[in-house]
Design an enzyme around this catalytic site. Structure first.
Site, PDB file in Angstrom:
ATOM      1  N   SER A 147       0.830  -1.279   0.066  1.00 53.62           N
ATOM      2  CA  SER A 147      -0.110  -0.049   0.026  1.00 53.62           C
ATOM      3  C   SER A 147       0.739   1.317   0.118  1.00 53.62           C
ATOM      4  CB  SER A 147      -0.954  -0.116   1.327  1.00 53.62           C
ATOM      5  OG  SER A 147      -2.034   1.046   1.007  1.00 53.62           O
ATOM      6  N   HIS A 148       0.764   2.282   0.973  1.00 53.90           N
ATOM      7  CA  HIS A 148       1.494   3.593   0.879  1.00 53.90           C
ATOM      8  C   HIS A 148       2.509   3.446   1.818  1.00 53.90           C
ATOM      9  CE1 HIS A 148      -1.275   3.600   4.471  1.00 53.90           C
ATOM     10  NE2 HIS A 148      -0.488   4.240   5.058  1.00 53.90           N
ATOM     11  N   ASP A 305      -2.816   6.379  -3.915  1.00 49.54           N
ATOM     12  CA  ASP A 305      -1.476   5.684  -3.451  1.00 49.54           C
ATOM     13  C   ASP A 305      -0.853   4.640  -4.230  1.00 49.54           C
ATOM     14  OD1 ASP A 305      -3.286   3.900  -2.825  1.00 49.54           O
ATOM     15  OD2 ASP A 305      -2.310   3.333  -0.823  1.00 49.54           O
ATOM     16  N   ASP A 307      -0.911   1.485  -4.616  1.00 47.12           N
ATOM     17  CA  ASP A 307      -1.647   0.678  -5.281  1.00 47.12           C
ATOM     18  C   ASP A 307      -3.141   0.925  -5.845  1.00 47.12           C
ATOM     19  OD1 ASP A 307      -2.175   0.417  -2.521  1.00 47.12           O
ATOM     20  OD2 ASP A 307      -3.481  -1.390  -2.814  1.00 47.12           O
ATOM     21  N   ASP A 309      -5.326   1.919  -4.206  1.00 50.77           N
ATOM     22  CA  ASP A 309      -6.644   1.842  -3.351  1.00 50.77           C
ATOM     23  C   ASP A 309      -7.104   2.924  -2.418  1.00 50.77           C
ATOM     24  OD1 ASP A 309      -4.844   1.378  -1.205  1.00 50.77           O
ATOM     25  OD2 ASP A 309      -5.683  -0.545  -0.513  1.00 50.77           O
ATOM     26  N   ARG A 310      -6.279   3.856  -2.134  1.00 50.96           N
ATOM     27  CA  ARG A 310      -6.684   4.776  -1.318  1.00 50.96           C
ATOM     28  C   ARG A 310      -6.663   6.158  -2.243  1.00 50.96           C
ATOM     29  NH1 ARG A 310      -5.044   3.590   4.387  1.00 50.96           N
ATOM     30  NH2 ARG A 310      -4.395   1.408   4.395  1.00 50.96           N
ATOM     31  N   GLU A 392     -13.255   3.867   4.841  1.00 47.76           N
ATOM     32  CA  GLU A 392     -12.536   3.715   6.188  1.00 47.76           C
ATOM     33  C   GLU A 392     -11.849   5.218   6.303  1.00 47.76           C
ATOM     34  OE1 GLU A 392     -10.190  -0.698   6.274  1.00 47.76           O
ATOM     35  OE2 GLU A 392      -9.494   0.790   4.906  1.00 47.76           O
ATOM     36  N   SER A 394      -9.074   5.888   7.021  1.00 50.69           N
ATOM     37  CA  SER A 394      -7.781   6.049   6.223  1.00 50.69           C
ATOM     38  C   SER A 394      -7.545   6.031   4.914  1.00 50.69           C
ATOM     39  CB  SER A 394      -6.942   4.668   6.701  1.00 50.69           C
ATOM     40  OG  SER A 394      -7.582   3.447   6.109  1.00 50.69           O
TER      41      SER A 394
END
Length: 443
Positions: A147-148, A305, A307, A309-310, A392, A394
């Site tokens: 992720s990040h 980010d 990947d 996903d955020r 979420e 986050s």
């Protein structure tokens, strides 16, 4: 939390990870399963760690992949496995290690052509689309991403046939088997040379990018964005979706500028996060300093980010929105502008998310589905269509397609980012302005 005096400043040479040393550590250092920190440990979204700490090395990936193969066999999962990677330095070698094991075990693997990076939501969407209408021969997937997390980290997560992050029961099984392989010196792990794995009849190419981009109109009103002629900016933060944004703009006629198209495993173009480290976090005002500085050049700007996903959303009115603020805006908008969604579709939130979401849900007359931290708790609801939106604190979220069908059961930073443009196009106000109204109306 003590904020570093370097926070928000451009990364310097001394802040960069030594990539050759990192890759050497991945291949040469072997974890000691007697040391807890060096064992396979699945957190809220996969196994993560740094090769420098012997927490993410080749042996980990070989062991985890063989454990996933065994789990699939035990559950009768015999369809293709969709395999994607992000742009972290350890993702490429981990992909190679995984592919050697998967091919040796005759698992049909779908990888992107030409070594293309693959966002997490593109893998989730591919699994769901392949499995639609099937009862047997179901697909699943692996995403190689931390992720990040900082540039020296690696990550490896498994998505079962429901397309989302594996639940604790599954990861517990995989984790236990992987650690047993480590304890036994990888006895029982099958692998072949990478060259043979790439040429194997079971290794096939899949156009993740074309499929995902082509289907985006199912989940977003991209015509409204196009017709509004909004000036949009995106910073992929050097992540897996870096080559997705151009095709999205071209296919749907969006006035979208990619402000930084660079991919660099050191992520030297980042500004430093709160602790003085490089971290590709689109919700951090420190890591997002470059895009925040451009806020007046665009009607709406956003970032994802590594990947993808955020998400992070920057508006002229408010700068970088807090994740909780933007989630509240998304919920208020979507539940008033998705007539194809089930009338009883609930709203997913984590226990630590803002109480503003509770107030918005009450005003909408929608039921709240409150869960612990971890997107895996939302998978069944999104898959079954009884959750319309899940978010979420986050800065991770996903939501149903416009007709109420499942889109992605993993976090999708791309649709969450583009939704900010749809909201602005359809309402004439950016998400920052709408949140200000929510605070006036709901306290």
């Amino acid at each position: 939390m003590s904020v570093s005096p370097k926070a928000g400043q451009p990364a310097q040479a001394s802040d960069l990870v030594n990539i050759p040393r990192l890759i050497t550590a991945y291949y040469s250092d072997r974890p000691d399963p007697g040391v807890p920190e060096q064992r396979v440990v699945f957190g809220t979204s996969g196994h993560r760690g740094s090769a420098f700490d012997r927490a993410f090395n080749e042996w980990h990936i070989l062991a985890i992949t063989q454990a996933i193969v065994a789990y699939r066999a035990g559950k009768g999962i015999d369809g293709p496995l969709f395999l994607g990677i992000d742009t972290h330095a350890l993702s490429e070698p981990a992909l190679a290690s995984a592919l050697e094991v998967l091919a040796a075990n005759d698992v049909q693997v779908m990888i992107a052509p030409n070594g293309e990076y693959t966002p997490t939501p593109a893998v989730s969407h591919a699994i769901l689309k392949y499995n639609r209408g099937r009862q047997t021969g179901l697909a699943d997937g692996i995403v190689v991403t931390p992720s990040h997390n900082p540039p020296d980290d690696g990550g490896f997560k498994y998505n079962p046939p429901n397309g989302g992050p594996a639940e604790s029961t599954i990861t517990g099984i995989v984790q236990a088997m992987a650690n047993e392989f480590l304890e036994n010196g990888l006895t029982g792990v099958k692998r072949i040379l990478l060259d043979r794995a790439l040429k194997a009849s079971t290794t096939r190419k899949h156009d993740f990018l074309g499929e995902y981009v082509g289907d985006l109109g199912d989940v977003l009103d991209l015509n409204a964005i196009r017709d509004s002629k909004l000036k949009l900016g995106v910073d992929p933060l050097g992540g897996a979706g870096v080559h997705y944004w151009g095709p999205i703009a071209d296919r749907y006629g969006l006035n979208l500028t990619v402000v930084n198209p660079d991919v660099d495993p050191t992520f030297r173009f980042m500004t430093l996060d709160w602790d003085g480290r490089i971290r590709m976090d689109p919700s951090s005002p420190y890591a997002m300093q470059r895009l925040i500085a451009l806020k007046d050049k665009f009607d709406v700007a956003f970032a994802c980010d590594t990947d993808h996903d955020r998400h992070g959303v920057v508006t002229r009115s408010s700068g970088l929105l807090s994740p909780n603020h933007y989630l509240s805006v998304c919920i208020q908008y979507l539940y008033g502008n998705r007539p194809g969604w089930p009338q009883n579709a609930s709203i997913g939130k984590t226990v630590v998310s803002s109480s503003m979401i509770d107030r918005v849900a009450a005003k909408l007359g929608r039921k709240l589905y409150e869960v612990p931290v971890g997107f895996k708790w939302y998978v069944d609801g999104l898959f079954g269509g009884w959750l319309g939106f899940a978010g979420e604190e986050s800065a991770g979220a996903s939501f149903l397609a416009r007709d109420g069908s499942v889109w992605s059961t993993d976090k999708d930073g791309i649709i969450a980012a583009l939704l900010s443009a749809e909201i602005t196009a359809r309402t004439g106000r950016d998400p920052g302005e709408i949140y200000a109204q929510l605070t006036r109306e709901n306290g």
